[in-house]
Design a protein around this motif. Structure first.
Motif, PDB file in Angstrom:
ATOM      1  N   ASN A   1       4.645  91.535  64.545  1.00 54.86           N
ATOM      2  CA  ASN A   1       4.386  91.704  65.977  1.00 54.86           C
ATOM      3  C   ASN A   1       5.212  92.824  66.574  1.00 54.86           C
ATOM      4  O   ASN A   1       4.780  93.477  67.532  1.00 54.86           O
TER       5      ASN A   1
ATOM      6  N   ILE B   1       3.921  95.994  68.863  1.00 54.84           N
ATOM      7  CA  ILE B   1       4.534  96.328  70.156  1.00 54.84           C
ATOM      8  C   ILE B   1       4.992  97.784  70.182  1.00 54.84           C
ATOM      9  O   ILE B   1       4.724  98.527  71.140  1.00 54.84           O
TER      10      ILE B   1
ATOM     11  N   THR C   1       3.322 100.786  72.616  1.00 55.30           N
ATOM     12  CA  THR C   1       4.190 101.387  73.639  1.00 55.30           C
ATOM     13  C   THR C   1       4.524 102.848  73.333  1.00 55.30           C
ATOM     14  O   THR C   1       4.728 103.640  74.261  1.00 55.30           O
TER      15      THR C   1
ATOM     16  N   SER D   1      -3.420  96.623  75.937  1.00 61.86           N
ATOM     17  CA  SER D   1      -2.448  95.929  76.785  1.00 61.86           C
ATOM     18  C   SER D   1      -2.529  94.429  76.553  1.00 61.86           C
ATOM     19  O   SER D   1      -1.517  93.728  76.541  1.00 61.86           O
TER      20      SER D   1
ATOM     21  N   LEU E   1      -0.945  93.810  73.289  1.00 60.33           N
ATOM     22  CA  LEU E   1       0.498  93.896  73.477  1.00 60.33           C
ATOM     23  C   LEU E   1       1.057  92.592  74.026  1.00 60.33           C
ATOM     24  O   LEU E   1       2.088  92.088  73.559  1.00 60.33           O
ATOM     25  N   SER E   2       0.387  92.013  75.026  1.00 62.28           N
ATOM     26  CA  SER E   2       0.820  90.735  75.587  1.00 62.28           C
ATOM     27  C   SER E   2       0.778  89.639  74.530  1.00 62.28           C
ATOM     28  O   SER E   2       1.691  88.802  74.439  1.00 62.28           O
TER      29      SER E   2
ATOM     30  N   ALA F   1       1.069  90.105  71.300  1.00 60.56           N
ATOM     31  CA  ALA F   1       2.140  90.382  70.338  1.00 60.56           C
ATOM     32  C   ALA F   1       3.499  89.939  70.870  1.00 60.56           C
ATOM     33  O   ALA F   1       4.346  89.452  70.112  1.00 60.56           O
ATOM     34  N   VAL F   2       3.720  90.101  72.187  1.00 54.06           N
ATOM     35  CA  VAL F   2       4.984  89.651  72.791  1.00 54.06           C
ATOM     36  C   VAL F   2       5.104  88.133  72.676  1.00 54.06           C
ATOM     37  O   VAL F   2       6.165  87.609  72.306  1.00 54.06           O
TER      38      VAL F   2
END
Length: 301
Positions: A28, A32, A36, A47, A50-51, A53-54
Motif C-alpha cells: 500500500n 500511495i 502522490t 484519489s 489512494l484513500s 491504500a491509506v
C-alpha cells in the motif's frame, strides 16, 4: 493467561502474521507514493485508490499488530480498555477499506456505463465528498458500536436490545449494504461490457472479441471473488452468532478475522498491479530511480 516464555507456535504465529503485515504496509505504501509523486496518476479515480491504500496501510500498521498481540492473549469479548481500542481501530479502518472499495465500483460504473458524462459526473469535488463520507461513516459506525458496548457493560440487561440494534446496523453499514451495492454495480458493468463487445464483433475478429469478453469477466470475477472470499466468512459467522446467540469458538472468530484482514494485503495487487502505469511506477520506486532526479512528469506506460 499468556505464557511467561513464548512457545514455538506463538513465535511462528508472530513471524507469519508479521510478514503479512509487512507485505500489506509495503504494497500500500507503493500505491500511495506512486499516486502522490507521479503527476500522470493525479486523477479522481486514483484519489479513491489512494484513500483505499491509506485505509489498508493503517490496517497493516495498526490492526495487524493489535490482532497479533490479542490473538494469543484471549482478548476477544474482554471488557478491558485496550480491547475496546483494538475494536474501534478494527471497525473504523476495515469499514473505511470496504466503503472505499464501494466508491471505486461507483467510479468504474460511470466510466464504463456512462463514458460520455463520466468526467462531469466524477470530478475532484465529487471524489472528495465520497472519500469524506466513507471515512465519516466508518468513524460513526465504530463510535456507535463502542458506545453501545460501554453502555451495555453498565446497565447489563436493559441495554441488551440497544446493543443488538447497534450490532445489526453496524453489520449492515460495514458489509451487507456495500456488498449488495457492489454486486449490483459490477453485474451492470459486466452486462454493459458484454453488450459493447457484441456491438464491435462486426469490426473485429470473433477471437479478439471473445478474448476481451473473457478478460472483462476475469477482472470482475477477481475483484468481487477475492473481496467476498476474504470478508464473507467473518461477517456471516458474526451474523450467525448475533442472531442465534450461540457461542462461536474464539479460534474460529480469530481465524476468520485474519482472513478478512488479508483483503487489505491483496487490494494493491488487485486495484493497482493490474494497470501497466502502476507497474512502471513501482519499478521506478523499487529501483530508487525517483531519488536520482525529478521524474514526477515521467510518462508511465
Amino acid at each position: 493467561m499468556k505464557p511467561s516464555t513464548p512457545s514455538t507456535v506463538c513465535v511462528l504465529f508472530h513471524v507469519f502474521f508479521g510478514s503479512l503485515s509487512a507485505v500489506t504496509i509495503c504494497g500500500n505504501l507503493l500505491v500511495i507514493i506512486s499516486i502522490t509523486y507521479f503527476k500522470q496518476l493525479h486523477t479522481p479515480t486514483n484519489s479513491l485508490i489512494l484513500s483505499l491504500a491509506v485505509a489498508d496501510l493503517l490496517v497493516g500498521l495498526v490492526v495487524f499488530p493489535f490482532n497479533m498481540e490479542f490473538s494469543v492473549s484471549s482478548c476477544v469479548f474482554s471488557e478491558e480498555l485496550s480491547c475496546k481500542v483494538r475494536d474501534s481501530f478494527d471497525v473504523t479502518l476495515c469499514t473505511a477499506s470496504i466503503l472505499n472499495l464501494c466508491c471505486i465500483s461507483i467510479d468504474r460504473y460511470y466510466a464504463v456505463c456512462h463514458p460520455l458524462t463520466y468526467r462531469t459526473k466524477i470530478n475532484v469535488h465529487v471524489v472528495v465528498i465520497m472519500i469524506v463520507v466513507s471515512w465519516s461513516v466508518s468513524l460513526l459506525v465504530a463510535i456507535g458500536l463502542v458506545m453501545a458496548g460501554l453502555d451495555q457493560a453498565k446497565c447489563q440487561e436493559n441495554c441488551f436490545i440497544d446493543l443488538q440494534l447497534a450490532n445489526i446496523l453496524g453489520l449492515l453499514c460495514s458489509f451487507y449494504l456495500p456488498v449488495i451495492l457492489m454486486l449490483s454495480i459490477y453485474l451492470k458493468i459486466f452486462l454493459v461490457a458484454q453488450k459493447q463487445v457484441r456491438s464491435i464483433q462486426g469490426t473485429k475478429s470473433g477471437a479478439t472479441a471473445s478474448k476481451m469478453e473473457r478478460k472483462a469477466t476475469k477482472t470482475l470475477a477477481t475483484v468481487m471473488g477475492v473481496f467476498l472470499m476474504c470478508w464473507s466468512p467473518f461477517f456471516l459467522c458474526t451474523s450467525f452468532q448475533l442472531l442465534t446467540h450461540m457461542p462461536v469458538p474464539v479460534a474460529v472468530i480469530e481465524s476468520l478475522s485474519w482472513l478478512a484482514l488479508s483483503n487489505s494485503m491483496l487490494n494493491p495487487f488487485i486495484y493497482a498491479f493490474f494497470y501497466s502505469w502502476f507497474r512502471s511506477a513501482f519499478r521506478m520506486i523499487i529501483s530508487r530511480k525517483i531519488f536520482q532526479g525529478d521524474f514526477s512528469d515521467s510518462k508511465l506506460h
